[in-house]
Design a protein around this motif. Structure first.
Motif, PDB file in Angstrom:
ATOM      1  N   LYS A  91      -5.727   3.044   7.192  1.00  0.00           N
ATOM      2  CA  LYS A  91      -5.378   2.496   5.888  1.00  0.00           C
ATOM      3  C   LYS A  91      -4.315   1.404   6.028  1.00  0.00           C
ATOM      4  CE  LYS A  91      -2.786   4.653   2.880  1.00  0.00           C
ATOM      5  NZ  LYS A  91      -2.293   5.638   1.894  1.00  0.00           N
ATOM      6  N   GLN A  95      -4.764  -2.384   4.852  1.00  0.00           N
ATOM      7  CA  GLN A  95      -3.933  -2.995   3.812  1.00  0.00           C
ATOM      8  C   GLN A  95      -3.141  -4.167   4.366  1.00  0.00           C
ATOM      9  OE1 GLN A  95      -1.812   0.484   2.500  1.00  0.00           O
ATOM     10  NE2 GLN A  95      -3.179   0.786   0.739  1.00  0.00           N
ATOM     11  N   ASN A 215     -16.017   0.897   2.263  1.00  0.00           N
ATOM     12  CA  ASN A 215     -14.599   1.182   2.145  1.00  0.00           C
ATOM     13  C   ASN A 215     -13.784  -0.080   1.987  1.00  0.00           C
ATOM     14  OD1 ASN A 215     -12.316   2.700   2.012  1.00  0.00           O
ATOM     15  ND2 ASN A 215     -12.778   3.920   3.797  1.00  0.00           N
ATOM     16  N   ARG A 218     -14.049  -1.462  -1.448  1.00  0.00           N
ATOM     17  CA  ARG A 218     -13.238  -0.725  -2.419  1.00  0.00           C
ATOM     18  C   ARG A 218     -11.781  -1.103  -2.294  1.00  0.00           C
ATOM     19  NH1 ARG A 218     -16.622   4.271  -2.326  1.00  0.00           N
ATOM     20  NH2 ARG A 218     -17.694   4.155  -4.330  1.00  0.00           N
ATOM     21  N   ILE A 219     -11.359  -1.246  -1.093  1.00  0.00           N
ATOM     22  CA  ILE A 219      -9.962  -1.645  -0.910  1.00  0.00           C
ATOM     23  C   ILE A 219      -9.745  -3.029  -1.498  1.00  0.00           C
ATOM     24  CG2 ILE A 219      -8.202  -2.202   0.797  1.00  0.00           C
ATOM     25  CD1 ILE A 219      -9.531  -0.135   2.619  1.00  0.00           C
ATOM     26  N   CYS A 222      -9.672  -2.710  -5.319  1.00  0.00           N
ATOM     27  CA  CYS A 222      -8.457  -2.106  -5.866  1.00  0.00           C
ATOM     28  C   CYS A 222      -7.232  -2.953  -5.557  1.00  0.00           C
ATOM     29  CB  CYS A 222      -8.296  -0.697  -5.312  1.00  0.00           C
ATOM     30  SG  CYS A 222      -9.518   0.454  -5.963  1.00  0.00           S
ATOM     31  N   THR A 223      -7.297  -3.760  -4.529  1.00  0.00           N
ATOM     32  CA  THR A 223      -6.179  -4.650  -4.270  1.00  0.00           C
ATOM     33  C   THR A 223      -6.196  -5.819  -5.234  1.00  0.00           C
ATOM     34  OG1 THR A 223      -6.485  -4.064  -1.940  1.00  0.00           O
ATOM     35  CG2 THR A 223      -4.951  -5.837  -2.427  1.00  0.00           C
ATOM     36  N   PRO A 226      -6.393  -3.907  -9.655  1.00  0.00           N
ATOM     37  CA  PRO A 226      -5.872  -2.537  -9.484  1.00  0.00           C
ATOM     38  C   PRO A 226      -6.119  -1.625 -10.707  1.00  0.00           C
ATOM     39  CG  PRO A 226      -4.078  -4.103  -9.787  1.00  0.00           C
ATOM     40  CD  PRO A 226      -5.333  -4.891  -9.753  1.00  0.00           C
ATOM     41  N   ASP A 229     -10.446   1.933 -12.128  1.00  0.00           N
ATOM     42  CA  ASP A 229     -10.996   3.019 -11.333  1.00  0.00           C
ATOM     43  C   ASP A 229     -10.387   3.152  -9.950  1.00  0.00           C
ATOM     44  OD1 ASP A 229     -14.352   2.717 -12.656  1.00  0.00           O
ATOM     45  OD2 ASP A 229     -12.615   3.884 -13.302  1.00  0.00           O
ATOM     46  N   CYS A 230      -9.157   2.861  -9.832  1.00  0.00           N
ATOM     47  CA  CYS A 230      -8.554   2.993  -8.527  1.00  0.00           C
ATOM     48  C   CYS A 230      -7.395   3.989  -8.558  1.00  0.00           C
ATOM     49  CB  CYS A 230      -8.009   1.652  -8.047  1.00  0.00           C
ATOM     50  SG  CYS A 230      -9.310   0.505  -7.600  1.00  0.00           S
TER      51      CYS A 230
ATOM     52  N   LYS B  43      -8.077  11.516   4.838  1.00  0.00           N
ATOM     53  CA  LYS B  43      -8.671  10.483   5.695  1.00  0.00           C
ATOM     54  C   LYS B  43      -7.573   9.698   6.421  1.00  0.00           C
ATOM     55  CE  LYS B  43     -11.417   7.087   4.181  1.00  0.00           C
ATOM     56  NZ  LYS B  43     -12.570   6.488   3.416  1.00  0.00           N
ATOM     57  N   GLU B  44      -6.473  10.380   6.629  1.00  0.00           N
ATOM     58  CA  GLU B  44      -5.408   9.730   7.375  1.00  0.00           C
ATOM     59  C   GLU B  44      -4.919  10.616   8.510  1.00  0.00           C
ATOM     60  OE1 GLU B  44      -2.353   8.368   4.703  1.00  0.00           O
ATOM     61  OE2 GLU B  44      -3.909   8.013   3.163  1.00  0.00           O
ATOM     62  N   ASP B 159      -5.115   8.999  -1.366  1.00  0.00           N
ATOM     63  CA  ASP B 159      -4.754   7.694  -1.872  1.00  0.00           C
ATOM     64  C   ASP B 159      -5.979   7.059  -2.493  1.00  0.00           C
ATOM     65  OD1 ASP B 159      -3.263   4.682  -0.427  1.00  0.00           O
ATOM     66  OD2 ASP B 159      -3.675   5.329  -2.483  1.00  0.00           O
ATOM     67  N   THR B 160      -6.139   7.315  -3.736  1.00  0.00           N
ATOM     68  CA  THR B 160      -7.258   6.701  -4.428  1.00  0.00           C
ATOM     69  C   THR B 160      -6.844   5.392  -5.078  1.00  0.00           C
ATOM     70  OG1 THR B 160      -6.711   7.993  -6.402  1.00  0.00           O
ATOM     71  CG2 THR B 160      -8.366   8.902  -4.919  1.00  0.00           C
ATOM     72  N   ARG B 161      -5.611   5.184  -5.220  1.00  0.00           N
ATOM     73  CA  ARG B 161      -5.164   3.988  -5.917  1.00  0.00           C
ATOM     74  C   ARG B 161      -5.459   2.739  -5.136  1.00  0.00           C
ATOM     75  NH1 ARG B 161      -3.336   4.363 -10.674  1.00  0.00           N
ATOM     76  NH2 ARG B 161      -3.215   2.107 -10.480  1.00  0.00           N
ATOM     77  N   SER B 162      -5.334   2.844  -3.848  1.00  0.00           N
ATOM     78  CA  SER B 162      -5.619   1.657  -3.039  1.00  0.00           C
ATOM     79  C   SER B 162      -7.089   1.550  -2.715  1.00  0.00           C
ATOM     80  CB  SER B 162      -4.822   1.717  -1.731  1.00  0.00           C
ATOM     81  OG  SER B 162      -5.278   2.837  -0.965  1.00  0.00           O
ATOM     82  N   GLY B 163      -7.808   2.532  -3.154  1.00  0.00           N
ATOM     83  CA  GLY B 163      -9.238   2.481  -2.867  1.00  0.00           C
ATOM     84  C   GLY B 163      -9.582   2.972  -1.490  1.00  0.00           C
ATOM     85  N   TRP B 164      -8.594   3.519  -0.832  1.00  0.00           N
ATOM     86  CA  TRP B 164      -8.846   3.957   0.533  1.00  0.00           C
ATOM     87  C   TRP B 164      -9.804   5.151   0.515  1.00  0.00           C
ATOM     88  CZ3 TRP B 164      -9.037   2.762   5.309  1.00  0.00           C
ATOM     89  CH2 TRP B 164      -8.970   3.716   6.314  1.00  0.00           C
ATOM     90  N   THR B 166     -12.211   7.541  -2.170  1.00  0.00           N
ATOM     91  CA  THR B 166     -12.820   7.640  -3.506  1.00  0.00           C
ATOM     92  C   THR B 166     -13.275   9.067  -3.703  1.00  0.00           C
ATOM     93  OG1 THR B 166     -13.645   5.388  -3.219  1.00  0.00           O
ATOM     94  CG2 THR B 166     -14.531   6.668  -5.045  1.00  0.00           C
TER      95      THR B 166
END
Lengths: 230, 650
Positions: A91, A95, A215, A218-219, A222-223, A226, A229-230, B43-44, B159-164, B166
């Motif tokens: 992650k 990021q 993936n 989605r990142i 959401c980046t 934001p 749905d994130c 997932k980390e 961490d769903t906020r970053s989309g990492w 779902t």
């Protein structure tokens, strides 16, 4: 000269067929104010598509594992042809990469798989196990088509992002997607003699890469957006 | 050299010795461990657990080694403790996604080690998140009713906020006490609505989540929520239906109630009541059994010759005047109705109106109010006769003749009185006293009636008689009452009823009344009454005595003699006490026809009636004694009721 029902049937067919072919163009015809899909919509479409691709690849891979490889210790020495494409493995790395690079990685991955999937499909249809391959070759074909669509879709998303100023214009790879594919991979694929083991390896690799694509998308979404749905 | 070899040899020996010793003691190398599962919650990081095999009796250590994809470097587990026993925890630094891990566990003890089967793990496919957090359920109101709003949050580490990662969620609901859960997929949303709740129910809610490719988390801890009581909309429809049905039901019930009689007749046809002659419900309720039974006894049944005579006599109520004839006819009909049996007596040869006709005719032709005195029970009921007299007199009653010796002939408005011949009534021993008394009293009344013919008096008399007669048994009342209801033929009908009256139960006669009845002032005419006979029931049947002066014109000259037409009273011995009178005066009605034959049969004035075998002549001053017996014997009870040679039937 034709009777009324025939005319009715013809007209019905025409009208029914019309929207399918025209698609979204009908909405924007005749100078109407046409609303291009928003970035959010684009992202949603792309993400859905990538999800579907990944689903099909998972199915095919599991099919192959059931039929041909009961033991799961086969994987050991496999090397996917996309291993040269550096992709973030966690992650933080993802990021850290940034939107432009992320988009580039996605596009590269998708570009690298266009040809191999077509060849896979071709190889499956030619395989001796007709029962299994007949069912799987259709999936492979669908998968190949979807990857192509996904690639064009992600390209549109990138363009939209550039339009919106989300990402900079400093992306050079987009102009030539074919160059993204590693040469080793293409050379091996050009051989053209895939066997079932190769199928399995290929599917394994593709399953993983489609997951990466999903993936990363989605990142990216959401980046960039934001709130959704994130 | 030798020492080195010796040392080696020694080591080998010790080693072998140790092993052999261990084996002998039951020790063994460790069993093969087994990697059970590896899981990553977000997932980390990820953790792998293994299952140790047998330890072989010796302390065994475990080690986990892994190799990454496309690398030959073997690494050992960085953390054996964080995740607990027999586990290996890979932290973020050691975790790479989309990289294939080849993991092996090694169990080692003093005797050896054992490798587990290697397992390939790609972290992206082993994600099992924690349970969703902050599950809140609230009751919200809607136009259709309340509903539940369930909301939650993803697990903290995911961490769903970053989309990492779902996650898709799933929740399940059930009522408290139920067994089956109701599951709902909520997708990626973190909120869900549940509708169609049971009013006042307690609900349990749980939520779980799963990454798009991974494993389901555990269910969250149960959240309880109680739905408030509300009125579901469907129930109101049912209530409307229920009210409507109730309304229809009431309407139907009301209609049924209105038509209850017809319905009852339809469903439950009435049971026909008893139509027994002489059956009196009232008597049954109030009276004694003997009264009831005695009431049932119908006079003249089974018919005997004597009763025939009475019946026949009953039919002799014919009057030969024009009007009287009508009356006769009417009465004749009545007679025939009431006549239980009309047997032709030897003396009767009449056919038209019954065997009783002849004598009746004769009597009537006399024109006098002479009638055969018959001691029918019914006749004895003076009151009834009185009634007859009243109305009959008005109408010109004629008939009341031979049966009613005491009934005076009546022309229009004129009342004939019979010469009354009284004879002391014998006692009826065989009878219940009350019967006798009643009978006698009735006769008294009848006699007195003849004495006091005026309608007014007669009415009075009749009334009295009625009263007197009515005293005692209700049955009598019953009959009296009946008689009064026949205005057309008051004479006949009372008579009929009298005749039909098998039992004349004037148990307690009011003598005073009778006496009063007897003593009514007014016109007095005496009739000679002779005892015609005594019927079976010990009834004295009186017949008027006609002197030879039976005349057509209706004047009936009463024979000289003593007039015993007056009934003084009934004594305790059920004897009819007749009063002697000197004056005999008789009125007659025109058109009365009386058979002069009767005169022939006139016997002595004094008669007594007695019950059964004993003919007693009471020594009452008013009663004639002495002549009773022979007289009685001379009395013959003819079928027609005439007493010729009277023989008392005792």
């Amino acid at each position: 000269m034709f009777s009324l029902p025939v005319w009715v049937a013809v007209l019905a067919l025409v009208y029914l067929d019309f929207p399918i072919r025209v698609g979204t163009a009908a909405i924007c015809a005749h100078g109407q104010e046409c609303h291009a899909p928003s970035l959010a919509d684009l992202f949603d479409r792309v993400i859905q598509q990538s999800s579907r691709v990944h689903g099909i690849s998972s199915e095919l891979h599991s099919d192959y594992e059931q039929y041909f490889f009961p033991s799961k210790n086969h994987i050991g020495k496999r090397k996917c042809h996309t291993y040269s494409i550096l992709t973030p493995a966690d992650k933080e790395n993802a990021q850290r990469l940034g939107r432009e690079e992320l988009t580039e990685v996605i596009l590269r991955l998708l570009g690298a798989w266009g040809d191999p999937l077509s060849q896979l499909h071709r190889s499956m249809t030619q395989d001796q196990n007709q029962d299994f391959n007949h069912y799987s070759s259709n999936k492979a074909l669908e998968m190949s088509d979807m990857v192509h669509e996904l690639r064009s879709g992600v390209t549109k998303v990138a363009e939209k992002m550039k339009l919106l100023g989300v990402i900079s214009n400093a992306l050079g790879y987009m102009s030539s997607p074919e160059s993204l594919a590693p040469s080793s991979v293409s050379s091996s694929y050009e051989r053209g003699d895939f066997n079932s083991i190769d199928h399995h390896d290929l599917l394994y690799c593709f399953r993983r890469d489609s997951n990466k694509v999903k993936n990363y998308l989605r990142i990216l979404k959401c980046t960039t957006l934001p709130e959704l749905d994130c | 050299m030798r020492r080195a070899v010796g040392v080696v040899y020694l080591n080998l020996h010790s080693f072998l010795f140790f092993h052999v010793l261990s084996l002998c003691l039951g020790y063994s190398p460790p069993g093969k461990p087994k990697l059970t599962s590896c899981r990553s919650p977000e997932k980390e990081t990820f953790t792998c657990w293994w299952e140790p095999g047998s330890d072989g009796g010796l302390p065994t250590t475990y080690a986990l080694y892994y190799r990454k994809e496309n690398s030959d470097a073997v690494y050992e587990c960085p953390d054996y403790h964080t995740a607990g026993e027999n586990s290996c925890f890979f932290n973020k630094n050691d975790t790479s996604i989309w990289v294939n891990y080849n993991i092996t566990v090694v169990a080692t003890n003093a005797l050896g080690s054992n490798f587990s089967d290697p397992v390939d793990v790609d972290v992206v496919y082993i994600v099992q998140p924690h349970t969703p957090e902050n599950v809140t359920v609230t009751v919200m109101e809607d136009k259709d009713g309340p509903f539940l709003r369930v909301s939650w949050e993803p697990p903290r580490k995911a961490d769903t906020r970053s989309g990492w990662i779902t996650l898709i969620y799933e929740l399940r609901v059930k009522l408290e006490g139920e067994e089956e859960w109701e599951e709902h997929r909520a997708g990626q949303q973190k909120m869900f609505n549940i509708f169609s709740l049971r009013s006042g129910g307690m609900y349990l809610v749980q939520v779980r989540c799963k990454p798009d490719h991974g494993f389901w988390s555990e269910w969250s801890s149960t959240t309880y929520i109680k739905v408030p009581d509300y009125f579901p909309r469907e129930t109101s429809v049912w209530i409307l239906i229920a009210v409507f049905s109730a309304f229809i039901f009431f309407i139907l019930t009301w209609i049924l109630n209105l038509k209850s009689n017809s319905v009852k007749h339809c469903l439950l046809p009435p049971v026909p009541g008893p139509k027994i002659k002489g059956f009196d419900k009232q008597l049954l309720k109030n009276g004694r059994s003997e009264e009831v039974f005695s009431a049932l006894v119908v006079p003249g049944f089974p018919p005997t010759t004597s009763s025939d005579c009475e019946d026949l006599l009953v039919e002799y109520l014919e009057v030969y005047t024009p009007e009287e004839q009508e009356l006769i006819l009417e009465e004749g009909k009545d007679l025939q109705e009431g006549c239980l049996k009309s047997k032709g007596s030897p003396s009767d040869s009449d056919s038209g109106r019954g065997s009783c006709d002849s004598h009746t005719l004769l009597m009537e032709k006399c024109g006098e109010g002479e009638g055969k005195e018959e001691k029918h029970q019914e006749r004895a009921q003076k009151g009834k006769r009185q009634q007859k007299h009243q109305t009959g007199w008005e109408e010109g009653d004629v008939s009341h003749t031979r049966e009613d010796v005491l009934s005076p002939d009546m022309s229009e408005g004129r009342v004939k009185t019979w010469p009354s011949v009284f004879s002391p009534l014998p006692q009826y021993s065989s009878r219940p006293l009350d019967h006798q008394g009643s009978l006698e009293t009735a006769r008294q009344l009848c006699l007195s009636d003849s004495l006091f013919p005026p309608p007014s008096t007669s009415s009075h008399l009749s009334y009295n008689a009625k009263e007197g007669l009515a005293l005692g048994s209700g049955q009598q009342e019953f009959y009296l009452g009946k008689k009064q209801t026949h205005p057309s033929n008051p004479q006949s009908q009372p008579r009929w009823h009298l005749q039909a009256h098998s039992d004349f139960n004037i148990s307690s006669m009011d003598r005073k009344q009778a006496a009063s009845g007897l003593q009514l002032p007014g016109f007095r005419s005496t009739e000679y009454v002779e005892v015609q006979r005594v019927n079976q029931e010990d009834m004295v049947i009186l017949q008027p005595l006609f002197s030879s002066s039976c005349q057509r014109d209706g004047h009936l000259q009463i024979g000289q003699g003593e007039d015993y037409s007056k009934v003084k009273g009934v004594d305790s011995g059920n004897m009819l006490l007749l009063q002697r009178e000197v004056e005999v005066k008789r009125e007659e009605e025109d058109g009365d026809r009386y058979s002069c034959d009767i005169q022939d049969r006139v016997t002595e004035s004094c008669y007594t009636t007695s019950t059964a075998a004993s003919s007693q002549v009471t020594g009452k001053p008013t009663s004639c004694a002495g002549t009773a017996m022979p007289v009685q014997e001379e009395m013959v009870l003819a079928a027609n009721g005439y007493v010729d040679a009277a023989t008392m039937l005792l």
